[in-house]
Write a protein that holds these residues in place. Structure first.
Motif, PDB file in Angstrom:
ATOM      1  N   ASP A 176       0.827  -1.219   0.000  1.00  0.00           N
ATOM      2  CA  ASP A 176       0.000   0.000   0.000  1.00  0.00           C
ATOM      3  C   ASP A 176       0.855   1.259   0.000  1.00  0.00           C
ATOM      4  O   ASP A 176       0.514   2.257  -0.646  1.00  0.00           O
ATOM      5  CB  ASP A 176      -0.923   0.029   1.232  1.00  0.00           C
ATOM      6  N   LEU A 177       1.983   1.239   0.728  1.00  0.00           N
ATOM      7  CA  LEU A 177       2.841   2.433   0.757  1.00  0.00           C
ATOM      8  C   LEU A 177       3.383   2.731  -0.645  1.00  0.00           C
ATOM      9  O   LEU A 177       3.508   3.896  -1.041  1.00  0.00           O
ATOM     10  CB  LEU A 177       3.998   2.263   1.760  1.00  0.00           C
ATOM     11  N   GLY A 178       3.681   1.667  -1.399  1.00  0.00           N
ATOM     12  CA  GLY A 178       4.154   1.853  -2.776  1.00  0.00           C
ATOM     13  C   GLY A 178       3.122   2.610  -3.618  1.00  0.00           C
ATOM     14  O   GLY A 178       3.447   3.563  -4.325  1.00  0.00           O
ATOM     15  N   TRP A 179       1.843   2.197  -3.509  1.00  0.00           N
ATOM     16  CA  TRP A 179       0.792   2.890  -4.287  1.00  0.00           C
ATOM     17  C   TRP A 179       0.612   4.330  -3.778  1.00  0.00           C
ATOM     18  O   TRP A 179       0.372   5.260  -4.552  1.00  0.00           O
ATOM     19  CB  TRP A 179      -0.532   2.126  -4.212  1.00  0.00           C
ATOM     20  N   ALA A 180       0.771   4.505  -2.467  1.00  0.00           N
ATOM     21  CA  ALA A 180       0.609   5.855  -1.893  1.00  0.00           C
ATOM     22  C   ALA A 180       1.681   6.811  -2.426  1.00  0.00           C
ATOM     23  O   ALA A 180       1.370   7.928  -2.856  1.00  0.00           O
ATOM     24  CB  ALA A 180       0.665   5.789  -0.364  1.00  0.00           C
ATOM     25  N   VAL A 181       2.942   6.355  -2.410  1.00  0.00           N
ATOM     26  CA  VAL A 181       4.008   7.279  -2.863  1.00  0.00           C
ATOM     27  C   VAL A 181       3.918   7.541  -4.371  1.00  0.00           C
ATOM     28  O   VAL A 181       4.253   8.641  -4.839  1.00  0.00           O
ATOM     29  CB  VAL A 181       5.436   6.803  -2.452  1.00  0.00           C
ATOM     30  N   LYS A 182       3.426   6.553  -5.101  1.00  0.00           N
ATOM     31  CA  LYS A 182       3.230   6.756  -6.551  1.00  0.00           C
ATOM     32  C   LYS A 182       2.194   7.872  -6.781  1.00  0.00           C
ATOM     33  O   LYS A 182       2.407   8.780  -7.589  1.00  0.00           O
ATOM     34  CB  LYS A 182       2.778   5.444  -7.194  1.00  0.00           C
TER      35      LYS A 182
END
Ligand SMILES: O=C(O)[C@H](CS(=O)(=O)O)OP(=O)(O)O
Ligand code: MG
Length: 241
Positions: A176-182
């Protein structure tokens, strides 16, 4: 491709990075220094956690090496350079071994030593790193160094840029953090400087301490097409890139 983004060095553990490619990011300013020094023909970078270790290794390589790094954003007493990438120009670093110790970045590199391959990324070489990860097509952990063990927006936007570039080309699964930073990167890529001025405490601390030029420099994207790799204590450029 499976990608996990970690918020700071304190989230790194052996289980997460084992057999994975690892990308270490510290935009302000350690990895921006590393990329700049190698682009300006430094022989290699040797990162250390402590000032004592750095000084010890300098003694053994005095003729070829320079000592670089900071504590609380200021140059360490007796060192040649602090943590300003603008000091790492060819005249200062060409053919030199850069012995480096910083508050967050060098500590993160050491924490990731058990990774399969350890890449060093900043905004200034983000596309080269994304292209390399696409080529490797391996499980990857992207580690935002953070500031004093906390999430730091400068590193998050760089992680977001790298995953955004990858996702444009290949199918990815991500935490989820990956999608958030994207999302954060894609919504703010038009003016990263204003976005960080609003959201990043470390950005503002560096600004208050007179490092405005560093901020403008570190927020440039893709000015170097190089892929630095950490291996057994040294960071060098791979494939002559
Ligand atoms: O000099 C920097 O940018 C920081 C220093 S601190 O966070 O102000 O102590 O170090 P870095 O390891 O590059 O994050
Ligand atoms: Mg930092």
């Amino acid at each position: 491709m499976n990608i996990t983004v970690l918020a700071s060095v304190k989230d790194v553990n052996e289980k997460i990075i084992l057999n994975k490619n690892v990308v270490v990011i510290d935009v302000l300013r350690a990895t921006s220094v590393i990329v700049t020094a190698l682009a300006n023909r430094a022989r290699q970078i040797m990162p250390f956690e402590s000032i004592e270790e750095a000084k010890e290794h300098y003694k053994a390589n005095e003729l070829l090496a320079i000592l670089c790094g900071e504590r609380s954003a200021k140059i360490v007493e007796g060192f040649h350079f602090g943590n300003s990438p603008l000091d790492f120009i060819e005249d200062n670093v060409s053919n030199k071994i850069i012995i480096q110790t910083t508050s967050n970045g060098t500590r993160t590199i050491k924490a990731c030593e058990k990774g399969r391959r350890i890449y060093i990324a900043a905004l200034i070489n983000a596309k080269a790193i994304a292209d390399q990860l696409i080529k490797d097509n391996m499980g990857t952990v992207i580690v935002c160094s953070g500031t004093n063990d906390q999430y730091s927006m400068d590193d998050a936007i760089c992680a977001g840029m790298i995953v955004s570039l990858i996702e444009n080309k290949v199918k990815i699964s991500m935490n989820d953090l990956g999608w958030a930073v994207k999302e954060i990167y894609e919504h703010n890529k038009g003016d990263l400087y204003s976005f960080l001025a609003k959201t990043c405490s470390h950005f503002n601390l560096l600004k208050q301490n007179g490092f405005e030029e560093d901020l403008h420099y570190c927020l440039q994207t893709n000015i170097y097409d190089i892929v630095p790799v950490y291996h057994e204590g040294n960071i060098r450029i791979i494939d002559g890139k």
